[in-house]
Scaffold this motif. Structure first.
Motif, PDB file in Angstrom:
ATOM      1  N   ILE A 161       0.839  -1.196   0.000  1.00 13.44           N
ATOM      2  CA  ILE A 161       0.000   0.000   0.000  1.00 13.44           C
ATOM      3  C   ILE A 161       0.874   1.246   0.000  1.00 13.44           C
ATOM      4  CG2 ILE A 161      -1.779   1.235   1.287  1.00 13.44           C
ATOM      5  CD1 ILE A 161      -2.746  -1.438   2.355  1.00 13.44           C
ATOM      6  N   TRP A 162       1.964   1.201   0.756  1.00 11.28           N
ATOM      7  CA  TRP A 162       2.964   2.255   0.760  1.00 11.28           C
ATOM      8  C   TRP A 162       4.308   1.668   0.325  1.00 11.28           C
ATOM      9  CZ3 TRP A 162      -0.161   1.644   5.242  1.00 11.28           C
ATOM     10  CH2 TRP A 162      -1.160   2.616   5.380  1.00 11.28           C
ATOM     11  N   PRO A 163       5.192   2.464  -0.212  1.00 17.56           N
ATOM     12  CA  PRO A 163       6.508   1.953  -0.604  1.00 17.56           C
ATOM     13  C   PRO A 163       7.319   1.548   0.622  1.00 17.56           C
ATOM     14  CG  PRO A 163       6.399   4.337  -0.854  1.00 17.56           C
ATOM     15  CD  PRO A 163       4.998   3.879  -0.571  1.00 17.56           C
ATOM     16  N   PRO A 164       8.344   0.691   0.444  1.00 14.41           N
ATOM     17  CA  PRO A 164       9.144   0.234   1.588  1.00 14.41           C
ATOM     18  C   PRO A 164       9.826   1.354   2.352  1.00 14.41           C
ATOM     19  CG  PRO A 164       9.511  -1.170  -0.313  1.00 14.41           C
ATOM     20  CD  PRO A 164       8.692  -0.017  -0.794  1.00 14.41           C
ATOM     21  N   VAL A 165      10.096   2.488   1.695  1.00 20.38           N
ATOM     22  CA  VAL A 165      10.725   3.586   2.417  1.00 20.38           C
ATOM     23  C   VAL A 165       9.771   4.191   3.447  1.00 20.38           C
ATOM     24  CG1 VAL A 165      10.025   5.407   0.807  1.00 20.38           C
ATOM     25  CG2 VAL A 165      12.163   5.642   2.091  1.00 20.38           C
ATOM     26  N   ILE A 166       8.460   3.990   3.252  1.00 20.04           N
ATOM     27  CA  ILE A 166       7.468   4.463   4.218  1.00 20.04           C
ATOM     28  C   ILE A 166       7.176   3.387   5.252  1.00 20.04           C
ATOM     29  CG2 ILE A 166       5.129   5.330   4.504  1.00 20.04           C
ATOM     30  CD1 ILE A 166       6.989   7.278   3.121  1.00 20.04           C
ATOM     31  N   LEU A 167       6.926   2.150   4.817  1.00 16.68           N
ATOM     32  CA  LEU A 167       6.611   1.048   5.734  1.00 16.68           C
ATOM     33  C   LEU A 167       7.377  -0.198   5.305  1.00 16.68           C
ATOM     34  CD1 LEU A 167       4.895   0.104   8.148  1.00 16.68           C
ATOM     35  CD2 LEU A 167       3.183  -0.672   6.498  1.00 16.68           C
ATOM     36  N   PRO A 168       8.551  -0.419   5.870  1.00 18.79           N
ATOM     37  CA  PRO A 168       9.292  -1.650   5.553  1.00 18.79           C
ATOM     38  C   PRO A 168       8.621  -2.861   6.186  1.00 18.79           C
ATOM     39  CG  PRO A 168      10.420  -0.428   7.256  1.00 18.79           C
ATOM     40  CD  PRO A 168       9.282   0.443   6.803  1.00 18.79           C
ATOM     41  N   SER A 169       8.941  -4.023   5.671  1.00 14.96           N
ATOM     42  CA  SER A 169       8.350  -5.258   6.173  1.00 14.96           C
ATOM     43  C   SER A 169       9.019  -5.679   7.482  1.00 14.96           C
ATOM     44  CB  SER A 169       8.528  -6.371   5.140  1.00 14.96           C
ATOM     45  OG  SER A 169       9.913  -6.652   4.957  1.00 14.96           O
ATOM     46  N   PRO A 170       8.352  -6.526   8.269  1.00 14.81           N
ATOM     47  CA  PRO A 170       9.002  -7.040   9.489  1.00 14.81           C
ATOM     48  C   PRO A 170      10.316  -7.748   9.193  1.00 14.81           C
ATOM     49  CG  PRO A 170       6.653  -7.512   9.524  1.00 14.81           C
ATOM     50  CD  PRO A 170       6.953  -6.987   8.159  1.00 14.81           C
ATOM     51  N   GLN A 171      10.402  -8.447   8.070  1.00 12.98           N
ATOM     52  CA  GLN A 171      11.644  -9.123   7.729  1.00 12.98           C
ATOM     53  C   GLN A 171      12.774  -8.131   7.502  1.00 12.98           C
ATOM     54  OE1 GLN A 171      11.351 -11.585   4.258  1.00 12.98           O
ATOM     55  NE2 GLN A 171      13.503 -12.258   4.340  1.00 12.98           N
ATOM     56  N   ALA A 172      12.470  -6.990   6.863  1.00 12.42           N
ATOM     57  CA  ALA A 172      13.497  -5.975   6.634  1.00 12.42           C
ATOM     58  C   ALA A 172      13.979  -5.374   7.944  1.00 12.42           C
ATOM     59  CB  ALA A 172      12.950  -4.880   5.712  1.00 12.42           C
ATOM     60  N   VAL A 173      13.066  -5.153   8.884  1.00 13.74           N
ATOM     61  CA  VAL A 173      13.466  -4.615  10.187  1.00 13.74           C
ATOM     62  C   VAL A 173      14.302  -5.641  10.947  1.00 13.74           C
ATOM     63  CG1 VAL A 173      12.608  -3.734  12.389  1.00 13.74           C
ATOM     64  CG2 VAL A 173      11.471  -3.088  10.255  1.00 13.74           C
ATOM     65  N   TRP A 174      13.927  -6.921  10.852  1.00 13.12           N
ATOM     66  CA  TRP A 174      14.705  -7.966  11.513  1.00 13.12           C
ATOM     67  C   TRP A 174      16.112  -8.065  10.928  1.00 13.12           C
ATOM     68  CZ3 TRP A 174      15.302 -10.803  15.615  1.00 13.12           C
ATOM     69  CH2 TRP A 174      16.095 -11.938  15.570  1.00 13.12           C
TER      70      TRP A 174
END
Length: 289
Positions: free
Chosen positions: A62-75
Motif C-alpha cells: 500500500i505504501w513503498p518500503p521507504v514508508i513502511l518496511p516489512s518485518p523481515q526488513a526490520v529484523w
C-alpha cells in the motif's frame, strides 16, 4: 407373596442412582488454565496479530518500503546493526549508552524529587514557595528547555543528563508531597507517644507510609525520562538509541527508525517490570491496608 420384600440397591448403597453422568460432571471438574498462562497467551496473541497485520500491509505494498518496511526488513536490519553496527557503534552499545543516561538522569531526579516532596509535604512555607515552580516545570515539554541547556552546558553529556533530571524530578516530587500530606495524624501521634523524635518522623513514619505512592511517581518519572531520551539525544546523541533514530531519520532509513522505536519500547517495558518488582518488595502492603 413373601412378606419380606427384596431390597434393591439404591443411591445410598451405591446402586444405579449414584452413577455419575460424565456429561453432567465434565464441565464441573474441568481444570482451569492458570491466570498467568492465560495472560501470557493473550499477550502473545496480541503481538502476533499486530505482526501479522504489519506483514500483510507491507506485503500488499500500500505504501513503498521507504514508508513502511516489512518485518523481515526490520529484523535483517537488527541483525546487521547488532553485528556490523550503525554510525560506528553496535545496537547493544547504542542501547547501553541510552540506558546509562536514563539511569543517571532519572536517579538524580528521583532522589531530588523525594527530598523536595518531603519538604513540600511537611512544610507549608516550602509548599507555598516551591509548589508553583514544580507545577510550572512539570508542564514544560523537554524540547522547550533543551536549547537553553545546550547554551548553558554545551553539546556533551551534561545537557542530556540535566534534561532527564528536570523531566523526572517533578512527577516524583508531586507524588511524594501528596502522599506525605495524606499521612494520618494518628500515626504521627502514636510515634511521638512511643518516644520518636521530630527528626525521626519523616524517615520512619512518613516515608514508609508514602512509599507506595512514591514508587508510582518513580515509575511515571522513569517513563517520562525514557520518552525524553530521543529529545535529549538529538544533540550529539551518537552513541545512543535516540541518536541512532535521529541519524537514520536524516537519511530516510525507516527500517532503522522502526528498529530503534521497538528497542526503546521493549527496554522501557523491561524497566517498568523491574520497578514493579521493586515496588512489591519495598511496599508489600500495597492494596492490603
Amino acid at each position: 407373596m413373601s412378606a419380606v420384600t427384596e431390597a434393591r440397591p439404591g443411591p445410598a448403597d451405591g446402586g444405579p442412582g449414584t452413577r455419575l453422568d460424565n456429561n453432567s460432571t465434565r464441565g464441573r471438574f474441568r481444570p482451569r488454565t492458570p491466570a498467568p498462562v492465560r495472560s501470557l497467551g493473550l499477550r502473545a496473541l496480541s503481538v502476533g496479530s499486530l505482526l501479522l497485520l504489519w506483514w500483510a500491509v507491507a506485503r500488499a505494498e500500500i505504501w513503498p518500503p521507504v514508508i513502511l518496511p516489512s518485518p523481515q526488513a526490520v529484523w535483517e536490519k537488527a541483525v546487521a546493526t547488532t553485528t556490523e553496527g550503525f554510525s560506528g557503534h553496535t545496537l547493544p552499545e547504542h542501547l547501553w549508552v541510552s540506558m546509562r543516561r536514563i539511569l543517571v538522569g532519572s536517579g538524580y531526579g528521583t532522589l531530588g524529587g523525594v527530598l523536595l516532596g518531603l519538604l513540600i509535604g511537611l512544610a507549608p512555607a516550602v509548599r507555598a514557595l516551591l509548589g508553583p515552580f514544580i507545577s510550572f516545570v512539570r508542564t514544560l515539554p523537554p524540547l522547550a528547555y533543551l536549547s537553553l541547556l545546550v547554551i548553558w552546558f554545551g553539546i556533551n553529556e551534561e545537557p542530556k543528563i540535566w534534561l532527564l533530571v528536570i523531566a523526572s524530578l517533578p512527577p516524583v516530587a508531586v507524588a511524594t508531597a501528596d502522599a506525605v500530606r495524606n499521612v494520618a495524624p494518628d500515626y504521627l501521634n502514636a510515634a511521638r507517644s512511643l518516644g520518636a523524635r521530630s527528626w525521626q518522623l519523616p524517615l520512619w513514619v512518613v516515608l514508609p507510609h508514602a512509599l507506595p505512592e512514591v514508587m508510582t511517581g518513580i515509575r511515571i518519572a522513569v517513563g517520562v525520562a525514557y520518552t525524553s531520551v530521543v529529545a535529549a539525544e538529538t544533540v550529539n546523541g551518537i552513541p545512543g538509541i535516540g541518536g541512532m533514530v535521529r541519524e537514520a531519520q536524516r537519511y530516510n532509513q525507516t527500517d532503522t527508525v522502526i528498529l530503534g522505536l521497538i528497542v526503546i519500547g521493549l527496554s522501557g517495558l523491561l524497566i517498568d517490570w523491574l520497578l514493579q518488582l521493586v515496588d512489591r518488595v519495598l511496599a508489600p502492603w500495597r492494596g492490603r491496608t
